[in-house]
Each structure stands twice: as C-alpha cells, then as structure tokens.
Design an enzyme around this catalytic site. Structure first.
Site: not given
Ligand code: IPE
Ligand code: IPE
Ligand code: MG
Length: 258
Positions: A137, A71, A29, A43, A26, A77, A39, A200-201
């Site tokens: 792996l 997810s 962004g 990625h 995570d 999104r 963003r 969080r998970l």
């Molecule tokens: C969790 O990250 C999903 C992935 C890393 C693929 P998110 O950015 O989607 O999670 P939330 O929305 O903060 O819970």
């Molecule tokens: C994790 O980064 C990648 C995915 C969930 C696909 P984010 O896109 O959630 O980045 P933040 O949490 O907005 O910084």
């Molecule tokens: Mg995120």
C-alpha cells in the site's frame, strides 16, 4: 488470523475494490466535545482510526490511501491546537513506522512540508526513508496541503518552464499539469470519503477528484472503523461510473456485446 478479505468474502479483483481511496478525516473535535473532553483527545483518538484504516486498506489490496491530515487552512486554528496536532503527527509517525514497514506500506508526503516544525519534518522524512523500498500500500499523507496551494505551485513551475523556453504554451496538456501537482505519479482516486457529516471538499484534491465517486458519512473520524469503511466500498461498488458517456455505452464493452 483470518484476514478482512476472507472474513468478508472479498476478492479485490472481482469485487471492484477501489485502487485509490482518499479520505477527509473530519470530526475529531466533535467526537471529543460529545464526551466533554478536549479537542486533543479527539485528535489522539483519530490517530487510532488512521492505524485501523491503513491496516484495512492494506489487507484489502488497495494501492493508494491518501489521507487529509492537516490542511493549509488548519494553520489558522488556535496555536495550542496546531502545536498539539504537530506533536501528535510526529509521535504517530515515529510509533507507526516499524509497523508500516513490516506491513510493506510505503509512506509519501504530500503538501508544503517545509512549513512543519523541523523535528516533525525529521520524523516524517525518517518514515519515508525507512519505508522507501516497500511495495505494498502507498500511504499518502497530506500535511499542510490544499488544492489551491498545489495548483498555484504547479502554475508557477509551468510558467517558469515556458519562460525558459522548455515548453510551448500550446503543448501544455492535462498531463503536464498533473505532473506538476504534489500527487504527481499517483493515479486519481476512484473513491473520496469524508467523515464528520460536512458536505464539502475543503480544498482537497480538487483536480484529482474530477471524476471520483464521493461518499459522505455522518460518522465522526474516531468512530470510523471496519464496518464503515466496508460500507463506503460497498456503496462505491453500486455506482455506475459513466465518465460522460451513456449507461448503454459503459455497460456494453466490446468484450460484452449484449
Ligand atoms: C478538513 O477538515 C481538513 C482535514 C480533515 C485535515 P476541516 O475541519 O479543517 O474542514 P472545514 O473547516 O470544516 O471545511
Ligand atoms: C479533523 O477533525 C482533524 C483536522 C482537521 C486536523 P476536526 O478537528 O476538524 O474536528 P471537528 O470538525 O471540529 O469535529
Ligand atoms: Mg473539522
């Protein structure tokens, strides 16, 4: 070139390297936002971290690396971001497959893959096919994955088996359930890492992490490198895993009757 194990004086057997590490990747962004970039740049940078960490895990002798890449909830999104992510996933798997194969890394897909665009599915299955004989792996990529999706599917499958008379409700065990999950056959992770600072998970491996050690770091996924990965492993090695028992019980094994 000196391997990461030699450089850091790590002996996987003696030094309790987790056999299975799962990562919630995570913060892409926010990494981009901090640099006043879009963003998608975050990625794209995140893909470099995937490359780096996969290589490290492989060098360290980790058996399974499970990465939460997209997810079920991420489908909500903005369409443009979803499209960018899908394009990046396709590109990344095409670019990385030869290297993964050369490093004996086996790709497995975990999630509702049917929901992905057809061309991305083709790239992914090509990667799976190409690396199917690899014995190093196991790289488990969670795409269009969520625990509640997986558990719902598992319950449907088990209910169908009960209806067909193939199993008795009384015979359903934890193993029956594990076997129906998208991760069937993969041992539970010893260590779950979440980058990006959230505690969080987010619907990831809820069943499988029942007894995993959790490690949260503020480091954003594109900044997560060797130092941070080794710090997580080092923290894991300090934990005492009691599985409900007492400290005395887990420390005094029959081989070590002190
Ligand atoms: C969790 O990250 C999903 C992935 C890393 C693929 P998110 O950015 O989607 O999670 P939330 O929305 O903060 O819970
Ligand atoms: C994790 O980064 C990648 C995915 C969930 C696909 P984010 O896109 O959630 O980045 P933040 O949490 O907005 O910084
Ligand atoms: Mg995120």
């Amino acid at each position: 070139m000196e391997s990461v194990k030699e450089k850091n004086h790590i002996d996987p057997a003696a030094d309790r390297i987790p056999a299975h590490i799962a990562i919630i990747m995570d913060g892409n962004g926010r990494w981009a936002k901090e640099r006043l970039r879009g963003r998608s740049d975050g990625h794209a940078e995140g893909v470099n971290s995937v490359h780096r960490i996969t290589r490290l895990a492989s060098d360290l002798g980790v058996r399974d690396l499970t990465l939460y890449a997209f997810s079920t909830e991420n489908w909500n999104r903005p369409q443009q971001e979803v499209d960018t992510l899908m394009t990046l996933i396709g590109q990344a798997i095409r670019n990385e497959t030869p290297d993964l194969k050369a490093n004996n890394v086996k790709i497995r897909l975990v999630g509702d893959i049917d929901r992905l665009p057809a061309d991305v599915q083709r790239d992914l299955y090509h990667g799976v096919e190409e690396t199917s004989d690899c014995t190093g792996l196991n790289l488990n990529l969670c795409l269009s994955y969520s625990s509640r999706w997986e558990l719902t599917e598992a319950m449907r499958a088990i209910a169908a088996q009960v209806r067909n008379g193939r199993i008795n409700p009384a015979d359903i065990t934890e193993d029956t359930i594990s076997a129906q999950l998208a991760t069937s056959g993969i041992p539970d992770p010893e260590l779950l890492i979440r980058t990006g600072g959230e505690l969080r998970l987010s619907n990831f491996l809820l069943w499988q992490t029942a007894y995993s050690e959790l490690y949260f770091t503020d480091v954003l996924w594109p900044d997560f490198g060797e130092k941070e990965f080794l710090a997580a492993i080092s923290e894991y090695r300090k934990r005492e895993r009691r599985f409900g028992r007492t400290s005395e019980q887990v420390r005094h094994t029959p081989d070590d009757p002190k």
